[in-house]
Design an enzyme around this catalytic site. Structure first.
Site, PDB file in Angstrom:
ATOM      1  N   THR A  49       0.858  -1.183   0.000  1.00 56.54           N
ATOM      2  CA  THR A  49       0.000   0.000   0.000  1.00 56.54           C
ATOM      3  C   THR A  49       0.897   1.237   0.000  1.00 56.54           C
ATOM      4  OG1 THR A  49      -0.145   0.388   2.396  1.00 56.54           O
ATOM      5  CG2 THR A  49      -1.579  -1.320   1.471  1.00 56.54           C
ATOM      6  N   CYS A  50       0.288   2.423  -0.004  1.00 59.52           N
ATOM      7  CA  CYS A  50       1.105   3.639   0.019  1.00 59.52           C
ATOM      8  C   CYS A  50       1.847   3.785   1.345  1.00 59.52           C
ATOM      9  CB  CYS A  50       0.234   4.871  -0.242  1.00 59.52           C
ATOM     10  SG  CYS A  50      -1.124   5.077   0.935  1.00 59.52           S
ATOM     11  N   ARG A  52       2.745   0.984   3.438  1.00 56.48           N
ATOM     12  CA  ARG A  52       3.525  -0.187   3.876  1.00 56.48           C
ATOM     13  C   ARG A  52       3.703  -1.186   2.743  1.00 56.48           C
ATOM     14  NH1 ARG A  52       1.970  -2.120   8.611  1.00 56.48           N
ATOM     15  NH2 ARG A  52       0.589  -0.379   9.059  1.00 56.48           N
ATOM     16  N   PRO A 113     -10.505   1.780   7.971  1.00 55.55           N
ATOM     17  CA  PRO A 113     -11.021   0.497   7.481  1.00 55.55           C
ATOM     18  C   PRO A 113     -10.430   0.012   6.165  1.00 55.55           C
ATOM     19  CG  PRO A 113     -12.581   2.246   6.974  1.00 55.55           C
ATOM     20  CD  PRO A 113     -11.442   2.890   7.715  1.00 55.55           C
ATOM     21  N   GLN A 114      -9.762   0.895   5.400  1.00 52.01           N
ATOM     22  CA  GLN A 114      -9.308   0.502   4.063  1.00 52.01           C
ATOM     23  C   GLN A 114      -8.286  -0.634   4.093  1.00 52.01           C
ATOM     24  OE1 GLN A 114      -9.475   3.678   5.073  1.00 52.01           O
ATOM     25  NE2 GLN A 114     -10.971   4.625   3.701  1.00 52.01           N
ATOM     26  N   GLN A 118      -7.425  -4.009   1.647  1.00 51.37           N
ATOM     27  CA  GLN A 118      -6.117  -4.191   1.008  1.00 51.37           C
ATOM     28  C   GLN A 118      -5.507  -5.538   1.397  1.00 51.37           C
ATOM     29  OE1 GLN A 118      -4.573  -0.565   2.630  1.00 51.37           O
ATOM     30  NE2 GLN A 118      -4.910   0.593   0.749  1.00 51.37           N
ATOM     31  N   GLY A 187     -13.146  23.979  -4.851  1.00 50.72           N
ATOM     32  CA  GLY A 187     -11.744  23.572  -4.800  1.00 50.72           C
ATOM     33  C   GLY A 187     -11.580  22.268  -5.561  1.00 50.72           C
ATOM     34  N   GLY A 189      -8.515  20.179  -4.700  1.00 49.59           N
ATOM     35  CA  GLY A 189      -7.338  19.571  -4.085  1.00 49.59           C
ATOM     36  C   GLY A 189      -7.658  18.236  -3.424  1.00 49.59           C
TER      37      GLY A 189
END
Length: 419
Positions: A49-50, A52, A113-114, A118, A187, A189
């Site tokens: 993941t981003c 780990r 929770p994501q 994963q 916005g 962002g």
């Protein structure tokens, strides 16, 4: 055989290192196939993941160098560049680590929770690659069960801890059904993107995204079935918005009291829920004075988030207790697997004795021995052969003062004391 995990995460390694060790989804299958071809590794899975990258393996020995060498070759990076950032867990430590990761207890945002999804994707990828076997497969299933129990039995994931999620949850509290509402996001962002994602997940009826650069607004709106407008078009669309959430880098307010007041008149004073996530503010503070506006700032949400984070920390303490119990259950399963070979050998031996004795009984019948006599001899012979070796071993244990073995034999055989 040893279960081992080697990895790094947001706590141990900077982003520059994590990026170099990341395994995109389209690389996972080939990477797993390579891992599976290493003779010391019999099972393998990769979680990337981003935040780990972790390698879960069943190996002959708890030797992390095998994985370090493979990663260095696979990602074309020198071992010295990433090895200092690695952690290694084996056996009980590994089980607890996987349970904590899947439950969100090891995440940058406590309880998010994501990570469970994963982890399930990592398991599915390994399953499809054919690198998951009995032990690692059971460990993943136990991991999912532990994480589900943590989610069900604690409040670890019930309170929002990001401003975007907190804003959407507050909107849900004000409106009965978001599917009947129109949201205007100002916005384009990261915060607005996250807000749009949460709104879409909660079934928002209509989504409008306004930005100074129209193309950015359009690109973002396309992801969530919304439509884009330029910032200059705000006056024509503000009255359509039941929810307004703004987060820009503007140094001056984008929405003033007069503009919002005009929109309220067009709405016949139907209330507007507004959240200003910008610093400096996008919405003039005076807007709060209007009767039909519910205006919240980033500071208002921060108080909610701080309270919710404290709630999550208390829930995390309960979660750790649940994980302790679940780790115990998996260790008991592992220990039972260790006895499986012994049980199979014992059963094979008993079946061999049975077959030999049965053949002799058939021969007796063929030679004219009365059936009743043949059955009695079969039962007598079978009993003697089955108890001979255990009896001899118990006798030898007693002669050698191995009282522990005698006691263990009584327990295993469930023997009752006779008078």
């Amino acid at each position: 055989m040893t279960l081992i995990a080697v990895g790094l995460n947001y706590n141990t390694a900077p982003l520059a290192i994590r990026e170099r060790l990341a395994f995109p989804a389209d690389m996972l299958d080939s990477a797993l196939q390579e891992l599976g071809r290493i003779k010391e590794i019999s099972e393998a899975a990769i979680l990337s993941t981003c935040n780990r990258t972790e390698f879960y393996c069943k190996t002959e020995e708890p030797n992390q160098q095998i994985l370090i060498d493979w990663v260095a070759h696979s990602r074309n990076i020198r071992p010295d560049d990433f090895a200092p950032y690695l952690y290694c867990h084996t056996d009980t430590q590994l089980i607890r680590h996987m349970f904590r990761v899947a439950s969100g207890l090891d995440s940058m945002i406590l309880g998010e929770p994501q990570i469970l999804g994963q982890m399930k994707s990592a398991y599915q990828a390994a399953l499809e690659a054919g690198t998951i076997g009995k032990q690692l497969g059971k460990l993943f299933q136990s991991t999912f069960a532990a994480a589900k129990k943590v989610r069900t039995d604690t409040a670890i994931g019930s309170s929002p801890v990001s401003v975007a999620f907190a804003a959407v949850q507050m909107a849900q509290q004000i409106f009965d059904k978001l599917s009947d509402q129109t949201a205007l996001l100002i916005g384009a962002g990261e915060t607005i993107e996250l807000t749009a994602r949460h709104l879409a997940q909660q079934g928002i009826g209509r989504l409008i995204i306004a930005n100074r650069t129209y193309d950015k607004a359009h690109t973002l709106a396309m992801q969530f079935n919304g439509f884009a407008i330029a910032l200059s078009e705000l006056p024509e669309h503000l009255d359509a918005a039941d929810i307004v959430i703004s987060s820009t880098a503007s140094q001056l307010p984008i929405l003033g009291k007069g503009r919002v007041e005009s929109a309220l008149k067009k709405r016949k004073h139907k209330p507007i829920f507004m959240v200003d996530l910008a610093v400096p503010r996008d919405i003039e503070a005076e807007v709060e004075q209007l009767n039909d506006v519910y205006l919240y700032t980033v500071d208002d949400l921060k108080n909610v988030i701080d309270q919710n984070m404290n709630s999550r920390r208390r829930a995390a303490e309960q979660a750790e207790e649940i994980i302790d119990t679940q780790v115990g259950h998996f260790l008991a399963w592992l220990r039972a697997q260790g006895a499986q070979t012994t049980i199979q050998d014992y059963r094979r031996q008993a079946e061999q004795i049975r077959n030999e004795t049965l053949q002799k009984a058939f021969a007796m019948l063929k030679n004219g021995t009365p059936p009743e006599e043949a059955l009695n001899r079969l039962a007598h012979s079978l009993t003697n052969k089955l108890i001979h070796t255990p009896s001899a071993q118990i006798r030898a244990a007693a002669e050698n003062e191995r009282h522990d073995l005698v006691a263990a034999a009584r327990e295993i055989l469930k023997l009752q004391h006779t008078q």
